[in-house]
Design a protein around this motif. Sequence first.
Motif, PDB file in Angstrom:
ATOM      1  N   SER A  82      -0.744   0.099  14.482  1.00 35.40           N
ATOM      2  CA  SER A  82       0.149  -0.993  14.106  1.00 35.40           C
ATOM      3  C   SER A  82      -0.103  -1.498  12.691  1.00 35.40           C
ATOM      4  N   ALA A  83      -1.363  -1.539  12.272  1.00 34.58           N
ATOM      5  CA  ALA A  83      -1.653  -2.003  10.920  1.00 34.58           C
ATOM      6  C   ALA A  83      -1.094  -1.041   9.879  1.00 34.58           C
ATOM      7  N   ASP A  84      -1.172   0.246  10.172  1.00 38.08           N
ATOM      8  CA  ASP A  84      -0.589   1.237   9.269  1.00 38.08           C
ATOM      9  C   ASP A  84       0.922   1.061   9.165  1.00 38.08           C
ATOM     10  N   ALA A  85       1.576   0.752  10.298  1.00 43.86           N
ATOM     11  CA  ALA A  85       3.024   0.534  10.273  1.00 43.86           C
ATOM     12  C   ALA A  85       3.379  -0.635   9.361  1.00 43.86           C
ATOM     13  N   VAL A  86       2.610  -1.726   9.483  1.00 41.57           N
ATOM     14  CA  VAL A  86       2.886  -2.901   8.646  1.00 41.57           C
ATOM     15  C   VAL A  86       2.617  -2.583   7.182  1.00 41.57           C
ATOM     16  N   GLN A  87       1.535  -1.866   6.905  1.00 44.02           N
ATOM     17  CA  GLN A  87       1.239  -1.508   5.520  1.00 44.02           C
ATOM     18  C   GLN A  87       2.355  -0.663   4.916  1.00 44.02           C
ATOM     19  N   ARG A  88       2.914   0.233   5.696  1.00 49.21           N
ATOM     20  CA  ARG A  88       4.011   1.060   5.193  1.00 49.21           C
ATOM     21  C   ARG A  88       5.248   0.218   4.894  1.00 49.21           C
ATOM     22  N   ALA A  89       5.513  -0.793   5.740  1.00 54.61           N
ATOM     23  CA  ALA A  89       6.646  -1.686   5.465  1.00 54.61           C
ATOM     24  C   ALA A  89       6.414  -2.477   4.190  1.00 54.61           C
ATOM     25  N   LEU A  90       5.193  -2.973   3.992  1.00 54.38           N
ATOM     26  CA  LEU A  90       4.879  -3.711   2.767  1.00 54.38           C
ATOM     27  C   LEU A  90       5.000  -2.807   1.545  1.00 54.38           C
ATOM     28  N   ASP A  91       4.510  -1.579   1.669  1.00 55.66           N
ATOM     29  CA  ASP A  91       4.641  -0.629   0.559  1.00 55.66           C
ATOM     30  C   ASP A  91       6.105  -0.291   0.291  1.00 55.66           C
ATOM     31  N   GLY A  92       6.933  -0.419   1.338  1.00 61.32           N
ATOM     32  CA  GLY A  92       8.354  -0.117   1.203  1.00 61.32           C
ATOM     33  C   GLY A  92       9.194  -1.288   0.738  1.00 61.32           C
ATOM     34  N   GLY A  93       8.557  -2.421   0.423  1.00 62.54           N
ATOM     35  CA  GLY A  93       9.300  -3.536  -0.155  1.00 62.54           C
ATOM     36  C   GLY A  93       9.282  -4.821   0.630  1.00 62.54           C
ATOM     37  N   ALA A  94       8.748  -4.819   1.861  1.00 65.57           N
ATOM     38  CA  ALA A  94       8.656  -6.068   2.622  1.00 65.57           C
ATOM     39  C   ALA A  94       7.726  -7.036   1.895  1.00 65.57           C
ATOM     40  N   THR A  95       8.034  -8.316   1.972  1.00 65.92           N
ATOM     41  CA  THR A  95       7.288  -9.320   1.219  1.00 65.92           C
ATOM     42  C   THR A  95       6.522 -10.241   2.152  1.00 65.92           C
ATOM     43  N   LEU A  96       5.517 -10.892   1.589  1.00 64.36           N
ATOM     44  CA  LEU A  96       4.705 -11.856   2.319  1.00 64.36           C
ATOM     45  C   LEU A  96       5.127 -13.271   1.986  1.00 64.36           C
TER      46      LEU A  96
END
Length: 226
Positions: A80-94
């Motif tokens: 799950s952490a890898d999935a979130v990291q991929r979304a962040l790398d793909g442009g998702a913001t914090l």
Amino acid sequence: MAAGQGTRLRPLTERWPKSILPIDGRPVVSVLLREYAAAGCERVWIVTGHLAEQVEALAGDGSAFGVEIRYVRQPDVLGSADAVQRALDGGATLPTVVSAADTLFGPGDVARFVSVFSNSGAAGAVAVRTDPGPGPDRASVRREGERIVRFRDETAGQWTPAPLWGLDRPVAERLCRDQPPYELENAFQGAIDAGETVRAIEIGKTRDLTYPLDLVEENFPYLRER
């Protein structure tokens, strides 16, 4: 997160990804997207993997659900952490809110979670529930008031984490620091151990499909009495 293989749901998930299977006659991911729209979330990143094309065909560009959707592929079972990291790398913001795409939340629970987390100032947040409670696949979380202090504490009592998380930079910077498959719980626990606040946000009952029989019971509830 819609990349999982749904191994316990086989043979159903050999043909269909878990997130498009129905509860109450509607694909779970479509209900969840509408819950996000109702919560005021405008952009959604869906992380796909197993039978990705089916999820992407159903959700489309998101316009049918009131959101804008972008897709990120997870090539293997990396956690799950890898999935979130991929979304962040793909442009998702914090800060961002993360959920599993195969769990149905009570009406309004996603919106309330988003609101509470957005106004909390916490490094992260985790939805907690008592239904379903602790079991072989669900360990308790230990709380001190509104704060989570320990994941996977078998002596902690009735509260279990639901697959609905909020995270800001102190949690995000701890993603994928452990060994694969990388799990979100480890990033959250690392932030807690470093003195950061992770908020427990209480929600109602959640529903999902774990075994093939669940598909029947969650769509034809009257059969539970037979």
